[in-house]
Scaffold this active site. Sequence first.
Site, PDB file in Angstrom:
ATOM      1  N   PRO A   2       0.835  -1.206   0.000  1.00  0.00           N
ATOM      2  CA  PRO A   2       0.000   0.000   0.000  1.00  0.00           C
ATOM      3  C   PRO A   2       0.871   1.259   0.000  1.00  0.00           C
ATOM      4  O   PRO A   2       1.867   1.317   0.698  1.00  0.00           O
ATOM      5  CB  PRO A   2      -0.789  -0.100   1.308  1.00  0.00           C
ATOM      6  CG  PRO A   2      -0.720  -1.523   1.712  1.00  0.00           C
ATOM      7  CD  PRO A   2       0.578  -2.057   1.158  1.00  0.00           C
ATOM      8  N   GLU A   3       0.487   2.213  -0.806  1.00  0.00           N
ATOM      9  CA  GLU A   3       1.216   3.481  -0.818  1.00  0.00           C
ATOM     10  C   GLU A   3       0.410   4.546  -0.072  1.00  0.00           C
ATOM     11  O   GLU A   3      -0.719   4.301   0.360  1.00  0.00           O
ATOM     12  CB  GLU A   3       1.498   3.898  -2.259  1.00  0.00           C
ATOM     13  CG  GLU A   3       2.487   2.932  -2.921  1.00  0.00           C
ATOM     14  CD  GLU A   3       3.316   3.610  -4.004  1.00  0.00           C
ATOM     15  OE1 GLU A   3       3.407   4.841  -4.014  1.00  0.00           O
ATOM     16  OE2 GLU A   3       3.873   2.878  -4.844  1.00  0.00           O
TER      17      GLU A   3
END
Length: 296
Positions: A2-3
């Site tokens: 996840p960014e």
Amino acid sequence: MPELPEVETVRRGLQPVLEGARLVNVEARRPDLRFPFPERFSERLAGKTVTALGRRAKYLTMHIENGPVLICHLGMSGSFRVEAAGSSDIPGTFYHERSKSTAHDHVLFDVASTTGKRSRVIFNDPRRFGFMLFAEGPPDTHPMLAGLGIEPTGNALDGPLLASLLKDRRSPLKAALLDQRLIAGLGNIYVSEALWRAGLSPLREAGTIAGAAKKAKEQSERLAGAIRSVIADAIAAGGSSLRDYVQADGSLGYFQHSFAVYDREGEPCPKPGCRGHIERIVQSGRSTFYCRTCQR
Ligand SMILES: [Zn+2]
């Protein structure tokens, strides 16, 4: 992994459930994730009220009344799920699909809202690279967060500031942008996207856009704007997915539809007028996607 936009989307999805709510019961169902859970993890949270749910880079910060701040990181595969009577929602959809297997439900937060509504917030993490730690003081002074650079959200990151961060750096531009001590929370996907928007090659030396020349100033200005806009657009897409996710089955990540270059090797460059194609190269062991025709 996840960014930042995904983490911000998770935060916005959890905020209405957690902020102001009381943690009735907290259960860690194993001794560790990437790190051991803090001592007396459950005891120090149970019965307390969550005063705020914040974010710094890719860390969520759960502020507890008269207690520590719980720092949460999603790692490679972590996600939160909210279960209320008869419903189950995963706030934020991801490019890489989240696990729905309850075998990987590692932390349970039973919460009661100010109106007494009960729900359960569940942290699921098949690969267990996520973690939860306590910060006893301000979270920004915790060793995990203390060295982080500027946020790529908001207006603070502008051309002159970006130029000052990149000045004299000999590393490839992509590597410098991934350095969390310079800009915090920028990851592999959005660096590729931002460099494409700015028309700059990931291979060029970082310091070349930090000089005194007019051209360098324009380039740093363009890149700062591209970083801010690519992150803001992804957060906006995440926000609209939150509004939609009640009826969505969660199987389609919305982010993949908004990528211009990431994971699009061999496709025509989507920049109007450009006749190039997207290439994949490997930098520091990670994929970079770019168009050598319009990114110089
Ligand atoms: Zn192009």
